[in-house]
Design an enzyme around this catalytic site. Sequence first.
Site, PDB file in Angstrom:
ATOM      1  N   THR A  17      -4.877   9.800  -2.063  1.00  0.00           N
ATOM      2  CA  THR A  17      -5.534   8.498  -2.082  1.00  0.00           C
ATOM      3  C   THR A  17      -6.500   8.451  -0.900  1.00  0.00           C
ATOM      4  O   THR A  17      -6.196   8.925   0.192  1.00  0.00           O
ATOM      5  CB  THR A  17      -4.508   7.335  -2.094  1.00  0.00           C
ATOM      6  N   CYS A  28      -5.211  -0.887   4.169  1.00  0.00           N
ATOM      7  CA  CYS A  28      -4.294  -0.598   3.063  1.00  0.00           C
ATOM      8  C   CYS A  28      -3.252   0.429   3.525  1.00  0.00           C
ATOM      9  O   CYS A  28      -3.436   1.101   4.532  1.00  0.00           O
ATOM     10  CB  CYS A  28      -5.040   0.001   1.883  1.00  0.00           C
ATOM     11  N   HIS A  37      -0.962   2.928  -3.496  1.00  0.00           N
ATOM     12  CA  HIS A  37      -1.998   2.491  -2.545  1.00  0.00           C
ATOM     13  C   HIS A  37      -1.981   0.959  -2.576  1.00  0.00           C
ATOM     14  O   HIS A  37      -2.528   0.350  -3.479  1.00  0.00           O
ATOM     15  CB  HIS A  37      -3.348   3.043  -3.015  1.00  0.00           C
TER      16      HIS A  37
END
Lengths: 148, 209
Positions: A12, A18, A35
Amino acid sequence: MKMAQGSGMLITYALGSCIGICLYDQRIKLASLIHIMLPLNMEPGRKNTMKYADTGIRETLKLMESKGASRSRITAKIAGGAKMFEISGGNLGNIGQRNIESVRMHLKREGIQLLKEDVGGSVARTLLFDPATGMACVRSYGRPEMIF
Amino acid sequence: MTIKSYDELSSLELDTLKEIGSIGTGNAATSLSALIGKPVRIQQPEVRIMEYNEAIEWIGGPEPITAGVLVGMSGQLSGIMLSVQQLDFVNLVLESMMERTIKDYMELGEIERSALTEVGNIMISTFINALSGLADLDIKLTVPAFTVDMQGAIMAVPMAEYGGQSNYIMTIGGNFICNGKEIPCRLLLSPDIRSLNFLLRKLGVNSGE
């Protein structure tokens, strides 16, 4: 959310505030990479489960169990939760820290052991996870690659 | 009609936002021109409402390194405005103001970072000034913040701040033309949904019912 068993690198990109959560059952080599962007799902109807720490972790664990993973064997490694901009005044920019706290709390609540983490700070991270070995790798700008 | 998410905007509302994007970018180009002491023209900017992943592809993928200047808005309009400064843009500024260029963001020193922050700040402030004049709004701005990092993470900032409300983001992309060269200008305006409705109402294209 991405899932793989035995092989096929999970990745990711550009996690800022995040958080990337790797969940792994070593025995059957089943790995998931979530994610998440926000700490808590407060949407009516709770759609977009994978965008939030609470529902993302819960739903992914269910999916992994349906594929034969055992809750007691699943472990976690996490990365992300940075503060991309240093903004004076207001509570802008605290979302990374709130994400870290929420992810830790929900892993604990679900009984998942958190093995390793690379969180906070002010750098973005790209997170890779290898289902063959259970090792995670973090790429950042201006920092050596980190394997954990 | 009061909207709950960016993708509910009507075509009239979208056109209004596009007009704001044009006027704002025009003003930003004028201020950039004054700062670097060179004429700067603009092409018709493209204002788009995009889903986050689409916006990332639009700007060139999540991992490339870029500089970003962020200014927070409060008052009658709250939200975030971002100026994404890709290498061509950075070099236009540095070459004009300091007679040097860079090949990698690692080469940016204290003074260069400060200059880029200020250029981003002035462009954003001019844009917002034009907007507040047009809609008769009182908007306060925070001091600018600067970072160099992966552009995906920079673009995710407004999404994370207002991500609970929408998966969409408003991008304003145009090309500045300076010395015969096209320099991409990438601005992101992210008012929160309440503010967006208020803005459209003030501009007379959203009845609020």
